[in-house]
Design a protein around this motif. Structure first.
Motif, PDB file in Angstrom:
ATOM      1  N   ARG A 283       0.815  -1.206   0.000  1.00  0.00           N
ATOM      2  CA  ARG A 283       0.000   0.000   0.000  1.00  0.00           C
ATOM      3  C   ARG A 283       0.857   1.267   0.000  1.00  0.00           C
ATOM      4  O   ARG A 283       0.470   2.277   0.542  1.00  0.00           O
ATOM      5  N   PHE A 300      -7.743   8.273  -3.859  1.00  0.00           N
ATOM      6  CA  PHE A 300      -7.963   6.988  -3.198  1.00  0.00           C
ATOM      7  C   PHE A 300      -9.234   6.972  -2.364  1.00  0.00           C
ATOM      8  O   PHE A 300      -9.511   5.985  -1.675  1.00  0.00           O
ATOM      9  N   PRO A 329      -6.601   2.101   0.881  1.00  0.00           N
ATOM     10  CA  PRO A 329      -7.719   2.667   0.112  1.00  0.00           C
ATOM     11  C   PRO A 329      -9.078   2.219   0.642  1.00  0.00           C
ATOM     12  O   PRO A 329      -9.212   1.149   1.226  1.00  0.00           O
ATOM     13  N   GLU A 333     -12.080   2.177  -4.104  1.00  0.00           N
ATOM     14  CA  GLU A 333     -10.876   2.860  -4.561  1.00  0.00           C
ATOM     15  C   GLU A 333     -10.858   2.978  -6.077  1.00  0.00           C
ATOM     16  O   GLU A 333     -11.347   2.110  -6.794  1.00  0.00           O
ATOM     17  N   THR A 336      -5.416   1.134  -7.123  1.00  0.00           N
ATOM     18  CA  THR A 336      -4.688   0.570  -5.991  1.00  0.00           C
ATOM     19  C   THR A 336      -3.322   1.226  -5.870  1.00  0.00           C
ATOM     20  O   THR A 336      -2.765   1.743  -6.840  1.00  0.00           O
TER      21      THR A 336
END
Length: 347
Positions: A283, A300, A329, A333, A336
């Motif tokens: 992430r 996001f 997210p 979202e 990603t």
């Protein structure tokens, strides 16, 4: 009501006589009684909270051979509220100033404020009170010094040539302070006399928890501790009011958790830390030229406040191209974080 204000002599506070036969002292006491009784909702909260916290304070007073009446100081200072604060910087149940707290072994910094924890701050406050008594030889003067500072009180004693609290001219707050404690004592010890009738079921029960040691190699999100303890973030914060922010600072730390979360806690925590590290690695968003927190938050579909928490940055932080941000997210979202990094690589 007027009959309830009358005092049978002798009147004692911490084993020392209060000269209520003097008209000025009697008037000061009656004022504090009437002010307290005029706020009935506050008195009810006093009575309910004493059942939760007084047993611990009383035990510490006995172990230190200190007067039991000192427990009423905590009510006068904070109404037994963990996060009570003053404009001057005092904090916690005992309203300790930062340097005083540090002098008596408490941690006060950006990660911890142990003044907010009753179980950590009580021994420090009682040690301070014991030292004040050693310095002034009187509990009335010691409590006055606790309120206004020992050097300020000593200066007044030297200037006025008097070491009797009830005859000293002090700040109005300090002149009220001892009589306020006395009023609180009278009401809490005999609530029925003043029209308060609470049953055992009305009182707040004592807190129950287990204390475990956590060895954090890096700043550890409290949400992981909560998950491993089979509880929620709020419960961890409530049981550990000294913890500031959303992370447990790196190092060894004793933390309170619900009793039913103790068994298997360390195993669950280790597994959650490992899983969270993998998720964080997936992430990571690489900041692009022209990005700002508002644009990334929209991209996001997450609040800016969440970005600040996840990345330990302030609201006024300026992000730079190439900087890496951790983003979890929202469900809907638009892109990603892994795809965002891949875009940078492809370009």
């Amino acid at each position: 009501m007027l009959l309830a204000l009358r005092l049978e002599q002798p009147v004692l506070l911490c084993g020392e006589a209060v000269p209520v036969d003097r008209p000025d002292v009697a008037e000061r006491f009656e004022k504090e009684m009437l002010l307290a009784l005029g706020n009935r909702s506050q008195v009810i909260l006093w009575l309910k909270r004493t059942a939760r916290y007084f047993p611990y304070i009383e035990q510490n007073l006995r172990e230190n051979d200190l007067p039991d009446d000192l427990k009423f100081l905590a009510l006068a200072e904070s109404a037994l509220r963990m996060h009570a604060g003053s404009p001057k910087g005092a904090m916690g149940v005992w309203q300790l100033m930062p340097q005083t707290a540090i002098n008596y072994g408490l941690v006060v910094n950006d990660s911890f404020d142990e003044r907010r924890n009753l179980y950590l701050s009580t021994p420090a406050a009682l040690a301070y009170l014991k030292d004040l008594y050693g310095r002034f030889g009187s509990w009335n003067l010691s409590l006055a010094a606790y309120n206004m500072g020992e050097e300020g009180l000593e200066a007044e004693i030297l200037e006025q040539g008097i070491n009797d609290y009830y005859r000293l001219y002090l700040s109005l707050e300090t002149q009220r302070f001892i009589l306020r404690i006395l009023a609180i004592k009278r009401i809490v010890e005999s609530p029925g006399k003043y029209g308060f009738s609470l049953s055992a079921e009305d009182l707040y029960p004592p807190e129950t928890f287990s204390t475990i040691q956590i060895d954090a190699f890096g700043d550890l999100p409290l949400r992981l501790i909560a998950g491993a303890a089979r509880t929620d973030f709020k419960t961890i914060k409530d049981l550990n009011p000294e913890l500031r922010g959303y992370y447990l600072a790196a190092g060894a730390r004793m933390v309170n958790i619900p009793e039913n979360g103790r068994s298997g806690f360390q195993t669950r925590l280790a597994a959650m830390i490992e899983a969270d590290a993998k998720i964080r690695n997936q992430r990571v968003y690489l900041v692009k030229p022209g990005d700002n927190l508002s644009r990334i938050s929209q991209k996001f579909d997450v609040p800016i406040a969440a970005l600040l928490i996840w990345n330990r940055i302030g609201v006024d932080a300026v992000i730079q191209p190439g900087q890496r941000l951790v983003i979890y997210p929202a469900t809907g979202e638009k892109m990603t974080a892994r795809e965002a990094i891949q875009d940078d690589v492809d370009q």
